[in-house]
Design a protein around this motif. Sequence first.
Motif, PDB file in Angstrom:
ATOM      1  N   SER A 138      -8.497  10.586  23.129  1.00  0.00           N
ATOM      2  CA  SER A 138      -7.222  10.734  22.174  1.00  0.00           C
ATOM      3  C   SER A 138      -7.696   9.098  21.143  1.00  0.00           C
ATOM      4  N   TYR A 139      -6.895   8.186  21.938  1.00  0.00           N
ATOM      5  CA  TYR A 139      -7.250   7.188  20.810  1.00  0.00           C
ATOM      6  C   TYR A 139      -8.261   7.115  20.421  1.00  0.00           C
ATOM      7  N   CYS A 140      -9.639   6.644  21.684  1.00  0.00           N
ATOM      8  CA  CYS A 140     -10.421   6.059  21.054  1.00  0.00           C
ATOM      9  C   CYS A 140     -11.212   6.792  19.985  1.00  0.00           C
ATOM     10  N   SER A 141     -10.711   8.438  19.693  1.00  0.00           N
ATOM     11  CA  SER A 141     -11.262   9.453  18.379  1.00  0.00           C
ATOM     12  C   SER A 141     -10.295   9.010  17.121  1.00  0.00           C
ATOM     13  N   ILE A 142      -9.390   8.724  17.177  1.00  0.00           N
ATOM     14  CA  ILE A 142      -8.768   8.016  16.525  1.00  0.00           C
ATOM     15  C   ILE A 142      -9.093   6.973  15.745  1.00  0.00           C
ATOM     16  N   GLN A 143      -9.541   6.044  16.399  1.00  0.00           N
ATOM     17  CA  GLN A 143      -9.929   4.466  16.231  1.00  0.00           C
ATOM     18  C   GLN A 143     -11.335   4.562  15.408  1.00  0.00           C
ATOM     19  N   ALA A 144     -11.783   5.775  16.438  1.00  0.00           N
ATOM     20  CA  ALA A 144     -13.429   5.929  15.652  1.00  0.00           C
ATOM     21  C   ALA A 144     -13.028   5.663  13.826  1.00  0.00           C
ATOM     22  N   ILE A 145     -12.394   7.199  14.355  1.00  0.00           N
ATOM     23  CA  ILE A 145     -12.689   7.797  13.037  1.00  0.00           C
ATOM     24  C   ILE A 145     -12.032   6.803  11.866  1.00  0.00           C
ATOM     25  N   ILE A 146     -10.918   5.775  12.191  1.00  0.00           N
ATOM     26  CA  ILE A 146     -10.801   4.733  11.158  1.00  0.00           C
ATOM     27  C   ILE A 146     -11.396   4.219  11.029  1.00  0.00           C
ATOM     28  N   ASN A 147     -12.100   3.045  12.037  1.00  0.00           N
ATOM     29  CA  ASN A 147     -13.124   2.129  11.822  1.00  0.00           C
ATOM     30  C   ASN A 147     -14.668   2.050  11.164  1.00  0.00           C
ATOM     31  N   ALA A 148     -14.965   4.450  11.201  1.00  0.00           N
ATOM     32  CA  ALA A 148     -15.986   3.896  11.319  1.00  0.00           C
ATOM     33  C   ALA A 148     -16.132   3.983   9.441  1.00  0.00           C
ATOM     34  N   LYS A 149     -17.219   3.092   9.278  1.00  0.00           N
ATOM     35  CA  LYS A 149     -17.424   2.844   7.988  1.00  0.00           C
ATOM     36  C   LYS A 149     -19.162   3.782   6.636  1.00  0.00           C
ATOM     37  N   ASP A 150     -19.257   3.389   6.089  1.00  0.00           N
ATOM     38  CA  ASP A 150     -19.951   3.738   4.674  1.00  0.00           C
ATOM     39  C   ASP A 150     -19.409   5.609   4.772  1.00  0.00           C
ATOM     40  N   LEU A 151     -18.551   5.782   4.402  1.00  0.00           N
ATOM     41  CA  LEU A 151     -17.935   7.257   4.190  1.00  0.00           C
ATOM     42  C   LEU A 151     -18.647   7.970   2.271  1.00  0.00           C
TER      43      LEU A 151
END
Length: 469
Positions: free
Chosen positions: A262-275
């Motif tokens: 769950s934590y990895c998922s939230i951090q991944a969408i927060i950190n993801a670039k080039d939206l």
Amino acid sequence: MMLKTQVPQEVRDFLDFVNKSPSPFHATHEAVLLLKEAGFKEIKERDNWNNGVLEPNGKYYFTRNASSVVAFAVGGKYKSGNGFSIVGAHTDSPCLKIKPISKKEKSGYLEVGVQLYGGGIWHTWFDRDLSIAGRVLVSHEDGSFRHTLVKVDRPLLRIPTLAIHLDRTANDGFTFNKETQLAPVLATATKAALSGSVAEAGVEADISHHPLLVRVLAEEMNIKPDQIRDFELALYDTQPSTVGGACNEFIFSPRLDNLEMSYCSIQAIINAKDLEKDTNIRLVALFDNEEIGSQTAHGADSNLLPSTLQRLTSTQVLNTETSHTAFEESMHKSFLVSADMAHAVHPNYSEKYEENHRPEMHKGTVIKVNANQRYATTAMTSLVLKELAKKHSIPVQEFVVRNDSSCGSTIGPMLSAKLGLRTVDIGNPQLSMHSIREVGGTDDVKHGIRLLQVFFEEFSELDARIYVD
């Protein structure tokens, strides 16, 4: 020689997340705080999402039951009928939950009646310093009732084992009755009486629960006992999550399954670039009740994800036109990563694992495969993560169970079947799954975040190069 290595920052942040999340309500709250800090805006399921509410490059979230949360980011090049890049995980873990009528008194002790939630290794709950956490429905002078979080930060309860002098077979096989012998002790009747905590007229909670317990809750929340109208409370281990091992390589913690993913998922969408370059909507859904089958209003087998995807495909983004078949079109362009912890090989029980599929800690997130589709992974869906991992030098592993062993399942197969979504099941490797204290690897938090992050960033471009149907 340096044996004690530095603990990565993402691990320290994860430990803080787990320690603040003794219940799904707390986990959802902590996820929301992370999302808000990253610029995600709250919306409500009950509201209309048209009329400019959603915009390209916008980031949004909503909760359901305050125990599940959906967060999404609209790609800058998204248009109706495009796909969704989805990661699904769950906020719940096996635990003991307080019964609606919990008063028990035996042999001069006050005990609290509990129900079993999920498939826990229940013997690990004996002789632990336990407390309570969850939500309380609090009444206010204006006539409103508010969901309020509570976490009692001190040892409050204990389930004591029987002395070996009274049971010489204890080391031959520890067995117990889950109804009568898995009862937590709250206090002695004598001390409870001396405390002055007695049932009072007008305090509804006193009818069903020990007045002492009710007053502990009221004091913790700084409210009056008669304001407690109902609650959903679970027991949790007060020993904090921590890093251990000679080289600081292990995470010793409750609820790794599934707060880590769950934590990895939230951090991944927060950190993801080039939206701004993405043609998809990136979405994370953290569901409740996976451990009991997901068939609840806020579980993965509910309408939570289907209705969200349907609404998003029919919602106008910058007044763009929507097709009548936009939902059906988008499902065939979408992809789900079902993220739930995996089994690391156990050094003392290695014979329980298939000889060529023995995941190890620190060697990457595990892709889970099952011929009978207990996991939803296919050759095509595993290819997506393998290609992304290879491109970015992120380690991954594969897991199957032995043919003479049963296999667990995840939210992956049910969502894949419900929506027709291409799905891959993954998870970081751990030991002692469903124990009150589990074991994970410190490197794997980084691996999990990074793998999901590049999935969000690059899936839509990679998908354009995969030909199946």
